[in-house]
Design an enzyme around this catalytic site. Sequence first.
Site, short mmCIF file in Angstrom:
data_model
loop_
_atom_site.label_atom_id
_atom_site.label_comp_id
_atom_site.label_asym_id
_atom_site.label_seq_id
_atom_site.Cartn_x
_atom_site.Cartn_y
_atom_site.Cartn_z
CB SER A 182 -0.85 -0.06 1.26
OG SER A 182 -1.16 1.24 1.70
CB SER A 183 0.63 4.53 -1.65
OG SER A 183 -0.66 4.89 -1.25
CB CYS A 184 0.13 3.77 4.12
SG CYS A 184 0.21 2.02 4.43
CE1 TYR B 294 -3.25 -2.39 5.93
CE2 TYR B 294 -2.50 -0.38 4.85
CZ TYR B 294 -3.13 -1.61 4.79
OH TYR B 294 -3.64 -2.04 3.60
CE LYS C 255 -0.73 -4.15 3.45
NZ LYS C 255 -1.07 -5.37 2.73
CG HIS D 252 -10.18 2.92 1.87
ND1 HIS D 252 -10.18 1.57 1.63
CD2 HIS D 252 -9.14 3.14 2.72
CE1 HIS D 252 -9.18 1.01 2.29
NE2 HIS D 252 -8.54 1.93 2.96
N1 LIG Z 1 -8.52 -1.12 -0.62
C1 LIG Z 1 -7.57 -0.26 -0.97
O1 LIG Z 1 -7.82 0.93 -1.23
C2 LIG Z 1 -6.15 -0.72 -1.11
C3 LIG Z 1 -5.20 0.19 -1.59
C4 LIG Z 1 -3.89 -0.21 -1.71
C5 LIG Z 1 -3.53 -1.50 -1.36
N2 LIG Z 1 -4.47 -2.36 -0.89
C6 LIG Z 1 -4.02 -3.69 -0.50
O2 LIG Z 1 -4.73 -4.69 -1.20
C7 LIG Z 1 -4.91 -5.84 -0.36
C8 LIG Z 1 -6.37 -6.22 -0.33
O3 LIG Z 1 -7.15 -5.13 0.13
P1 LIG Z 1 -8.75 -5.17 0.06
O4 LIG Z 1 -9.21 -3.77 0.01
O5 LIG Z 1 -9.18 -6.14 -0.97
O6 LIG Z 1 -9.12 -5.74 1.51
P2 LIG Z 1 -10.53 -6.25 2.04
O7 LIG Z 1 -11.62 -5.99 1.06
O8 LIG Z 1 -10.70 -5.70 3.42
O9 LIG Z 1 -10.35 -7.83 2.14
C9 LIG Z 1 -9.54 -8.37 3.10
C10 LIG Z 1 -9.35 -9.83 2.78
O10 LIG Z 1 -8.38 -10.35 3.70
C11 LIG Z 1 -8.86 -11.59 4.18
N3 LIG Z 1 -8.38 -11.81 5.53
C12 LIG Z 1 -8.44 -10.96 6.59
N4 LIG Z 1 -7.94 -11.57 7.70
C13 LIG Z 1 -7.54 -12.81 7.30
C14 LIG Z 1 -6.95 -13.91 7.98
N5 LIG Z 1 -6.67 -13.86 9.29
N6 LIG Z 1 -6.70 -15.03 7.26
C15 LIG Z 1 -6.98 -15.10 5.94
N7 LIG Z 1 -7.53 -14.10 5.24
C16 LIG Z 1 -7.81 -12.97 5.92
C17 LIG Z 1 -10.38 -11.48 4.17
O11 LIG Z 1 -10.90 -12.81 4.10
P3 LIG Z 1 -12.35 -13.25 4.74
O12 LIG Z 1 -13.37 -12.34 4.14
O13 LIG Z 1 -12.52 -14.65 4.32
O14 LIG Z 1 -12.21 -13.05 6.23
C18 LIG Z 1 -10.60 -10.69 2.89
O15 LIG Z 1 -10.67 -11.55 1.79
C19 LIG Z 1 -4.31 -5.45 1.01
O16 LIG Z 1 -3.00 -5.91 1.07
C20 LIG Z 1 -4.30 -3.94 0.97
O17 LIG Z 1 -3.27 -3.42 1.76
C21 LIG Z 1 -5.78 -2.01 -0.77
#
Ligand SMILES: NC(=O)c1ccc[n+]([C@@H]2O[C@H](COP(=O)([O-])OP(=O)(O)OC[C@H]3O[C@@H](n4cnc5c(N)ncnc54)[C@H](OP(=O)(O)O)[C@@H]3O)[C@@H](O)[C@H]2O)c1
Length: 311
Positions: free
Chosen positions: A103-105, A132, A136, A176
């Site tokens: 993540s860009s953080c 966080y 990362k 967000h």
């Molecule tokens: N959203 C953004 O704006 C953004 C921006 C930059 C980078 N990212 C990065 O992209 C990635 C995905 O983000 P997202 O927005 O898709 O997140 P999200 O919608 O909150 O989804 C989180 C996922 O993580 C899984 N998870 C959480 N705890 C877990 C555990 N203990 N064991 C196994 N799985 C677990 C959840 O599975 P269950 O539902 O099965 O619990 C869910 O599938 C992250 O690394 C994040 O840092 C996101």
Amino acid sequence: MRILLTGGSGMVGRNLLDHASAREYEILAPRSRELNLLDREAVAEYLRENKPDLLIHAAGRVGGIQANMADPVGFLVENTQMGVHVINEAYRAGISHCINLSSSCVYPRNAPNPLSEDQILTGELEPTNEGYALAKITAMRLCQYISQISGSAHYTTLIPCNLYGRHDKFDPANSHMIPAVIRKIHEARQSNASSVEIWGDGEAQREFMYVEDLADCVFSVAEKMRIGDEVPDVMNVGIGRDYSVNEYYQAVASVIGFEGEFVHNLSKPVGMRQKLIDSTKINQLGWMPSTELSVGIEKTYRFFLEEVTNG
Ligand SMILES: NC(=O)c1ccc[n+]([C@@H]2O[C@H](COP(=O)([O-])OP(=O)(O)OC[C@H]3O[C@@H](n4cnc5c(N)ncnc54)[C@H](OP(=O)(O)O)[C@@H]3O)[C@@H](O)[C@H]2O)c1
């Protein structure tokens, strides 16, 4: 090619599974109740049994400023454990390729924009999501160390800018900015409110990418790995430009048809003034995003109406 996708039920994960290229791979996408990444033993056993060729690590405890500030311990510990368990156990199980989502953080709060990959770990982090960010950074460094010490493992980290799109979270407690703005302006329009509040002066600049474009990028990198092309160990993935918070509010208002005014609440936190990442490396690899902001917001609003408000 067999892929283990962690976080397959999340916003990024679901967009990966919905992407046309997903059909070209065998993808294992266990939910956390089937494979809890906080349980190192379970992760090791799963990897030994299923032996994927590529790990895509898209699981995490993800949230906005409020969620991060409310539980910095949880965000640091859970994200560190998930990353270290799955990446290190993948390496120990002989998995040759990994795409780790960061993540860009991870960038220092005062680093000059646009932020390039070599600026990571050159200064103090933004305090509102430091836990966080540290988690990362640890996962990213682990991938780099593995690639350095192993002759055959290629573990790459992609650093997306902020994301929005289908399967986003619209609950104000953990959303967000863009989904939060969509809900706020939708509700203001429903209730004929005359104004909508913006935290801070709205001048902070943010870069947001439509999440289907990130999914496209991940498959493009996976394909390069499959054919043996060289891929840098860390790459930003952004759209190459940013907009002010005020401009995002205006873009959402124009999609939803809200004609009221915006009122700034200067007592609220705003985070970093600007966070624009330099996407030169991924562009040089031949990948570019394709979704205009207005198109992305329209698709996200349609998803919100159909899947969140059922109407
Ligand atoms: N959203 C953004 O704006 C953004 C921006 C930059 C980078 N990212 C990065 O992209 C990635 C995905 O983000 P997202 O927005 O898709 O997140 P999200 O919608 O909150 O989804 C989180 C996922 O993580 C899984 N998870 C959480 N705890 C877990 C555990 N203990 N064991 C196994 N799985 C677990 C959840 O599975 P269950 O539902 O099965 O619990 C869910 O599938 C992250 O690394 C994040 O840092 C996101």
